[in-house]
Design an enzyme around this catalytic site. Structure first.
Site, mmCIF file in Angstrom:
data_model
loop_
_atom_site.group_PDB
_atom_site.id
_atom_site.type_symbol
_atom_site.label_atom_id
_atom_site.label_comp_id
_atom_site.label_asym_id
_atom_site.label_seq_id
_atom_site.Cartn_x
_atom_site.Cartn_y
_atom_site.Cartn_z
ATOM 1 N N ASN A 100 74.271 78.040 52.698
ATOM 2 C CA ASN A 100 75.647 78.253 53.117
ATOM 3 C C ASN A 100 75.777 78.119 54.637
ATOM 4 O OD1 ASN A 100 77.091 79.267 50.624
ATOM 5 N ND2 ASN A 100 75.407 80.725 50.674
ATOM 6 N N CYS A 129 72.830 77.421 45.544
ATOM 7 C CA CYS A 129 73.363 77.598 44.196
ATOM 8 C C CYS A 129 72.224 77.395 43.208
ATOM 9 C CB CYS A 129 74.494 76.618 43.906
ATOM 10 S SG CYS A 129 75.125 76.745 42.212
ATOM 11 N N ARG A 146 75.332 88.573 48.191
ATOM 12 C CA ARG A 146 75.474 88.108 46.809
ATOM 13 C C ARG A 146 75.030 86.656 46.665
ATOM 14 N NH1 ARG A 146 77.811 84.035 43.974
ATOM 15 N NH2 ARG A 146 79.661 84.161 45.313
ATOM 16 N N ASP A 147 75.768 85.743 47.270
ATOM 17 C CA ASP A 147 75.479 84.322 47.140
ATOM 18 C C ASP A 147 74.157 83.966 47.819
ATOM 19 O OD1 ASP A 147 75.785 81.653 46.563
ATOM 20 O OD2 ASP A 147 77.274 81.267 48.101
ATOM 21 N N HIS A 190 78.913 74.428 52.451
ATOM 22 C CA HIS A 190 77.458 74.387 52.549
ATOM 23 C C HIS A 190 77.077 73.343 53.596
ATOM 24 C CE1 HIS A 190 76.149 76.536 48.640
ATOM 25 N NE2 HIS A 190 77.351 76.954 49.004
ATOM 26 N N HIS A 197 84.628 77.526 51.668
ATOM 27 C CA HIS A 197 83.238 77.927 51.450
ATOM 28 C C HIS A 197 82.376 76.664 51.547
ATOM 29 C CE1 HIS A 197 80.272 80.643 49.192
ATOM 30 N NE2 HIS A 197 79.654 79.476 49.254
#
Length: 318
Positions: free
Chosen positions: A266, A257, A28-29, A226, A224
């Site tokens: 990420n 993002c 997804r991300d 980065h 989460h």
């Protein structure tokens, strides 16, 4: 000639969790940040391979309007293809929903775990959600209430928890206020996003302590990170030392993002697993299978994986 599989030496550290749940966000991300649209069948195969590698939580897709995230416009086509994932084991497939319309779409396909995505800062809330922080919380309220009434698990993502490209450093008290509000809506867990990768270990400890003091227990918190400044693993270790047992990561280090250009990839799941294996912390993940999956996906995308561990292990196999 046979080659010996490289393994980290296991040296445990007292006080760390015995087991970590990795919340895999690559499908997804990760893929939402690709310039091109990845075919639905490739996404489904990617998720299947992640499940076979031992990942038990794999965020599958997003029910955001296709206008905003065209890379995930095939959510209705993808999710029904994942029914066989249950045959792999007890695998959760959460999906991101932006509002009640997104919730309707997800529930219609049988999704049982959802996530909402909020911001700790006003500028990012305006750019990402076209609302103020408080207006976005008001938008999430009926989404969370309806989900909980249907016994659906809800995760609350909170972005810009450590820094914002427009506002700079974000005060801990500001993040705590919004995080507490998200949890008060009824979210089951909270994911703290270092969206532009500026966090450092001391900052991580300060925010986690602030959340605890506000009544948010550590066992409901995920992190989460980065890796913009190479701090994702050190920040993760700081969180583990605080007692956090849920860590978000993206296979191969995919993603960023789309609304914050300074947000680079990420934390790579392989890099995370290598560190956790060395600490003797269980994840249930087969690093060889995961590395092979990221090498396969990199071939589909036409570029090498940014994960250092993927590059190191795949190079040794050649």
């Amino acid at each position: 000639m046979t080659t010996t599989r490289t393994l980290p030496m296991t040296v445990t550290e007292p006080g760390l969790p015995a087991r970590i749940r990795i919340h895999e966000v690559g499908a997804r991300d990760g893929l939402q940040n690709e310039k091109g649209v990845v075919p639905t069948e490739v996404k489904a195969e990617f998720i299947r391979r992640l499940a076979v590698a031992g990942l038990s939580t794999i965020e599958a897709t997003s029910f955001v309007h296709p206008k905003w995230v065209p890379q995930l416009a095939d959510a209705e086509q993808l999710f029904p293809l994942l029914g066989d994932i249950a045959d792999v084991g007890d695998v959760a497939l959460p999906v991101l929903v932006p509002n009640e319309r997104g919730l309707d779409r997800a529930l219609a396909l049988g999704a049982r775990r959802i996530a909402v995505f909020g911001s700790a800062t006003e500028t990012f809330a305006a750019r990402n959600l076209n609302r103020t922080v408080d207006e976005s919380l008001a938008m999430f309220e009926p989404v969370v209430a309806r989900a909980k009434a249907d016994k659906v698990h809800v995760r609350g993502y909170l972005s810009m928890c450590f820094g914002d490209p427009w506002e700079g450093a974000v005060p801990v008290s500001q993040v705590v206020r919004v995080a507490r509000a998200l949890m008060d809506l009824g979210c089951d867990e909270l994911s703290l996003g270092d969206t532009i990768g500026v966090a450092t270990p001391g900052h991580v400890r300060a925010l986690l302590s602030g959340l605890n003091e506000s009544g948010v227990p550590t066992d409901t918190i995920g992190v989460h990170f980065h890796d913009t400044y190479g701090q994702a693993l050190s920040n993760t270790l700081a969180a583990l030392r605080h007692g956090v047992t849920t860590v978000d990561a993206s296979a191969g280090g995919l993603g960023g993002c789309p609304y914050a250009k300074s947000a680079t990839g990420n934390l790579a799941t392989e890099d995370l697993v290598w560190m956790l294996d060395g600490l003797g912390i269980e994840t249930g993940v087969d690093l060889d299978a995961l590395t092979a999956t990221s090498v396969w996906l990199a071939e589909q995308l036409g570029r090498p994986s940014p994960s250092r561990t993927v590059r190191a292990l795949s190079h040794k196999e050649q």
